[in-house]
Scaffold this active site. Structure first.
Site, short mmCIF file in Angstrom:
data_model
loop_
_atom_site.label_atom_id
_atom_site.label_comp_id
_atom_site.label_asym_id
_atom_site.label_seq_id
_atom_site.Cartn_x
_atom_site.Cartn_y
_atom_site.Cartn_z
N ASP A 123 -0.20 -3.84 11.18
CA ASP A 123 -1.31 -5.29 11.43
C ASP A 123 -2.17 -5.26 12.91
O ASP A 123 -2.39 -4.33 13.69
CB ASP A 123 -0.39 -6.52 12.77
CG ASP A 123 -1.14 -7.43 12.36
OD1 ASP A 123 -2.05 -7.90 13.02
OD2 ASP A 123 -0.58 -8.42 11.72
N ASN A 124 -3.50 -4.80 13.12
CA ASN A 124 -4.68 -4.92 13.71
C ASN A 124 -5.00 -5.51 14.47
O ASN A 124 -5.12 -5.12 15.66
CB ASN A 124 -5.94 -4.49 13.59
CG ASN A 124 -6.61 -5.62 12.92
OD1 ASN A 124 -6.05 -6.69 12.40
ND2 ASN A 124 -7.94 -5.66 12.32
N GLY A 154 -3.48 -12.49 14.30
CA GLY A 154 -1.80 -11.80 14.32
C GLY A 154 -1.52 -11.46 15.89
O GLY A 154 -2.26 -11.24 16.91
N ASP A 189 -5.46 -0.96 11.12
CA ASP A 189 -7.13 -1.69 10.41
C ASP A 189 -6.11 -0.99 9.46
O ASP A 189 -6.53 -0.19 9.13
CB ASP A 189 -8.66 -1.53 10.68
CG ASP A 189 -9.11 -2.73 10.40
OD1 ASP A 189 -9.06 -2.98 9.85
OD2 ASP A 189 -9.84 -2.95 11.43
N LEU A 237 -0.33 -9.06 3.13
CA LEU A 237 -0.97 -9.91 3.76
C LEU A 237 -1.94 -9.93 5.21
O LEU A 237 -2.62 -10.99 5.21
CB LEU A 237 0.52 -10.57 4.63
CG LEU A 237 1.30 -10.88 3.64
CD1 LEU A 237 2.75 -10.26 3.49
CD2 LEU A 237 2.48 -12.63 4.11
N TYR A 292 -12.96 -15.93 2.81
CA TYR A 292 -11.87 -16.07 2.08
C TYR A 292 -11.63 -16.61 0.65
O TYR A 292 -10.46 -15.73 0.27
CB TYR A 292 -11.27 -17.44 2.76
CG TYR A 292 -9.81 -17.19 2.66
CD1 TYR A 292 -9.23 -16.19 3.14
CD2 TYR A 292 -8.84 -18.39 2.61
CE1 TYR A 292 -7.44 -16.58 3.29
CE2 TYR A 292 -7.33 -18.09 2.45
CZ TYR A 292 -6.74 -17.14 3.06
OH TYR A 292 -5.66 -17.23 3.44
N LYS A 330 -10.08 -13.62 -1.56
CA LYS A 330 -9.33 -12.92 -2.22
C LYS A 330 -9.19 -13.25 -3.57
O LYS A 330 -8.27 -12.75 -4.37
CB LYS A 330 -8.00 -14.39 -2.07
CG LYS A 330 -7.28 -14.38 -1.01
CD LYS A 330 -6.01 -13.64 -0.46
CE LYS A 330 -5.53 -13.86 0.79
NZ LYS A 330 -4.57 -12.71 1.49
N TYR A 373 -5.64 -1.28 -10.83
CA TYR A 373 -5.12 -0.52 -10.19
C TYR A 373 -3.94 -0.79 -11.34
O TYR A 373 -3.30 0.47 -11.87
CB TYR A 373 -4.56 -0.79 -9.29
CG TYR A 373 -5.30 -0.21 -8.62
CD1 TYR A 373 -4.76 1.51 -7.72
CD2 TYR A 373 -6.74 -0.17 -7.59
CE1 TYR A 373 -5.84 1.84 -6.44
CE2 TYR A 373 -7.48 0.07 -6.46
CZ TYR A 373 -6.63 1.17 -6.27
OH TYR A 373 -7.74 2.26 -5.38
#
Length: 334
Positions: free
Chosen positions: A48-49, A53, A73, A90, A162, A166, A176
């Site tokens: 987490d950067n 969070g 990051d 996430l 956003y 997504k 992939y």
């Protein structure tokens, strides 16, 4: 969920997950995922950067030798030595307040961040699960929303940073799987609530709880007739790990098919907090979805998953958590 997180489906003879990477693991949903994994005996690398969070969400795990926090990051390659069995991606601003404030970073998390996370899974030959969102359906013309629905998204509206991030992340994940054979899955998370949401998150549940506890008017957007389907975070993370332990590529809806209006939610929060605060109607945000309700038939058929927490009970637990946080803050400020 078994404590060993054993695989299901055609790959059920494979070993249970031993070491899992959770990007965005200091966030609201991510931190609960870290807890469930650790409680199941799994090693966790939380990446987490700390943009949205907070280490406070995982501080209770810092002394656990099976837990590692990497402040990093995800738009840069993720350098993790050793074996990894599962990558849960996430990392992204998730509340409207955050992604409207951080539009470029949100797009980068969905694009560059997804490439970094799925490349890690490819390198480690690990299962990869993308945490997508019901926002890919936009302001839906189909109700309830099934995974086969393509959505109704405004690509240049304020929420597009956003929504489209997504949608791109889903496309990258699928590419992939198709081109490189990565073992991927996509989950589409509907409105989730619970402890560790930020008081200033901007979403309805924390807004209403914060206002009710403070005796302030509860600000309902529009006339409050728009609907949401609220799923308690414990059920959501259980669903994510059920999909992770399977072999289905998704996308799979995870949410609560019980639908409520925003105005009904405001009145319920007042009831559960014992607040006499009035409701105040304010302008509705641009492109705010009119109705939101998941069809979860696939999750039930493939994984035996459905939400188990009654929304009233989940809200009561969340209210108690917020009240305790406010009390702790008041004590520290004395």
């Amino acid at each position: 969920m078994s404590t060993s997180l054993r695989r299901h489906g055609p790959d059920s003879n494979r070993a249970p997950f031993r070491r899992v990477v959770v990007t965005g693991g200091c966030g609201f949903v991510g931190s609960h995922l870290c807890d469930l994994l650790l409680d199941s005996g799994v090693e966790v690398v939380c990446v987490d950067n700390l943009l949205t969070g907070t280490e406070d969400n995982v501080v209770h795990r810092q002394l656990d030798d099976r837990f590692e926090l990497m402040v990093h990051d995800v738009t840069d390659p993720i350098p993790i030595p050793g074996e990894v069995d599962l990558v849960l991606h996430l990392a992204s601003p998730a509340s409207p307040q955050d992604y409207l404030r951080l539009p470029v970073q949100t797009l980068q998390a969905g694009s560059l961040g997804t490439f970094s996370a799925v490349e890690l899974a490819r390198e480690k030959k690990a299962r990869f699960v993308l945490a997508s969102t019901s926002e890919v359906y936009g302001d839906p013309l189909e109700h309830p929303q099934r995974e086969s629905y393509w959505g109704n998204v405004n690509p240049v509206g304020p929420r597009s940073v956003y929504d489209e991030a997504k949608r791109f992340a889903e496309a990258a994940t699928t590419a992939y799987r198709t081109e490189h054979g990565v073992d991927t899955a996509i989950v589409r998370i509907f409105n989730t609530f619970g402890p560790r949401m930020r008081a200033e998150d901007g979403r309805a549940v924390p807004n209403f709880i914060r206002q009710a506890l403070a005796g302030e008017p509860l600000t309902v957007t529009g006339d409050g007739s728009q609907t949401r389907s609220l799923c308690y975070v414990g059920d959501t993370v259980r669903g994510i790990l059920a999909v992770a332990a399977g072999s289905h590529p998704g996308p799979v809806n995870l949410g609560n098919p019980a639908e409520t209006t925003v105005l009904e939610l405001a009145h319920l929060v007042c009831e559960l907090t014992g607040s006499a605060a009035p409701v105040e109607f304010v302008d509705r945000p641009v492109d705010d979805p009119e109705r939101r309700r998941p069809d979860i038939a696939l999750a039930w058929e493939q994984f035996g998953w459905k939400p188990e927490t009654d929304p009233r009970k989940g809200l009561s637990t969340t209210i108690d958590w917020f009240a305790a946080q406010l009390n702790d803050t008041a004590v520290r400020e004395r």
